[in-house]
Motif scaffolding. Structure first.
Motif, PDB file in Angstrom:
ATOM      1  N   VAL A  43       6.158   0.716  39.122  1.00 14.46           N
ATOM      2  CA  VAL A  43       6.190   1.915  38.291  1.00 14.46           C
ATOM      3  C   VAL A  43       6.216   3.150  39.188  1.00 14.46           C
ATOM      4  O   VAL A  43       5.673   3.149  40.292  1.00 14.46           O
ATOM      5  N   TRP A  45       4.689   6.410  40.048  1.00 14.60           N
ATOM      6  CA  TRP A  45       3.422   7.110  39.835  1.00 14.60           C
ATOM      7  C   TRP A  45       3.454   8.477  40.513  1.00 14.60           C
ATOM      8  O   TRP A  45       4.057   8.633  41.572  1.00 14.60           O
ATOM      9  N   TYR A 179      -0.752  -2.295  34.961  1.00 12.03           N
ATOM     10  CA  TYR A 179       0.255  -1.903  33.974  1.00 12.03           C
ATOM     11  C   TYR A 179       1.064  -3.116  33.510  1.00 12.03           C
ATOM     12  O   TYR A 179       1.296  -3.301  32.308  1.00 12.03           O
ATOM     13  N   ARG A 237       0.193   2.955  31.179  1.00 10.24           N
ATOM     14  CA  ARG A 237       0.410   3.834  32.330  1.00 10.24           C
ATOM     15  C   ARG A 237      -0.807   4.735  32.561  1.00 10.24           C
ATOM     16  O   ARG A 237      -1.276   4.899  33.699  1.00 10.24           O
TER      17      ARG A 237
END
Length: 285
Positions: A43, A45, A179, A237
């Protein structure tokens, strides 16, 4: 003739080996031996990379998800209420937040324990009085504490990926794993896979093919005040980012210090090179 027979034998061996590999792959899909079955999703970030910083709005939403969902089972024994000022809350807001919790204190002058509203100096209260009670309420396995979960949980990326991680400063394997786990409940198990009764299939679980915890999140479960999407993806998230902050609240200061050190080392190396050139300039080689 012998060459023809040898060629046919080789072809047959290759076909048999291919069939065996296919059967093994099918068997491994149904009964895997390495976990997690799927690698965690990577992901993007805000705190990733050497110059990454925490998104305070996201951290506040993650705190809300933790408080309204995760805190029913998972403690955060190492996180004090006073540290919530790092999330952008004022001192008065932190005091009001802490006061929502009931803290057992004492003993008093009579030797008795008593209860009082929480103070900023207090820590998040656990949902269960002790480890045994937590295990008894959750099928014999106590839910893990979330204080350092984002650093304690993570999937090794292996060679050669970890070599590149040294240069990209990748350190988000914990949030990526959390996540992926929270969003992985929707996937169906492969045909032939047996899932133990009372457990739930999740291909991102690092401890096996299924786990006792059911999907904890659902759409519109937590109400956001800032207009952010109220979906499982967004909840996952936000709470993953919050748990990363809980595990490493000084991440931004660490990165700033590291950058200053690197600048100093570059300047120091240049100064040393210039000094060396000047000192040895008049010395014949």
């Amino acid at each position: 003739m012998k060459k023809i027979l040898a060629s046919l034998a080789a072809i047959g061996f290759v076909m048999a080996a291919g069939a065996a590999i296919a059967q093994d792959d099918e068997h491994n899909a149904a009964e895997p031996t390495h976990f997690p079955i799927h690698k965690p999703k990577q992901v993007e970030w805000s705190f990733a990379g050497p110059f990454g910083t925490y998104d305070k709005a996201q951290l506040q939403r993650g705190l809300k998800v933790y408080k309204e969902v995760c805190a029913a089972c998972h403690s955060m024994d190492l996180v004090a209420f006073r540290t919530l000022e790092d999330l952008g809350y004022s001192e008065a807001q932190v005091k009001a937040f802490a006061a929502e919790y009931t803290i057992e204190d004492g003993p008093n002058d009579d030797g008795d324990m008593f209860e009082r509203p929480g103070l900023p100096s207090d820590y998040f209260t656990p949902p269960f009085p002790n480890h045994q009670a937590a295990a008894a309420s959750n099928g014999g396995a106590a839910p893990p504490d979330f204080s350092l979960i984002a650093k304690a949980r993570g999937v090794e990326r292996g060679f050669p990926t970890f070599v590149f991680d040294i240069f990209t400063q990748y350190a988000e394997n914990g949030p990526d794993y959390i996540y992926s786990l929270l969003t992985g409940y929707e996937e169906e198990p492969p045909a032939g896979m047996e899932i133990a009764e009372g457990t739930h299939y999740n291909p991102y679980f690092i401890g096996g093919k299924s786990l006792a915890m059911a999907a904890p999140l659902s759409d519109d479960q937590v109400t956001y005040d800032d207009g952010a999407p109220q979906t499982v993806d967004q909840y996952s998230r936000d709470v993953s980012a919050f748990l990363m902050w809980a595990a490493e609240p000084h991440l931004e200061d660490r990165k700033k210090t590291g950058f200053r050190v690197m600048v100093f080392l570059v300047l120091f190396a240049g100064l040393m090179y210039a000094t060396k050139r000047r000192v040895w300039a008049s010395v014949p080689h």
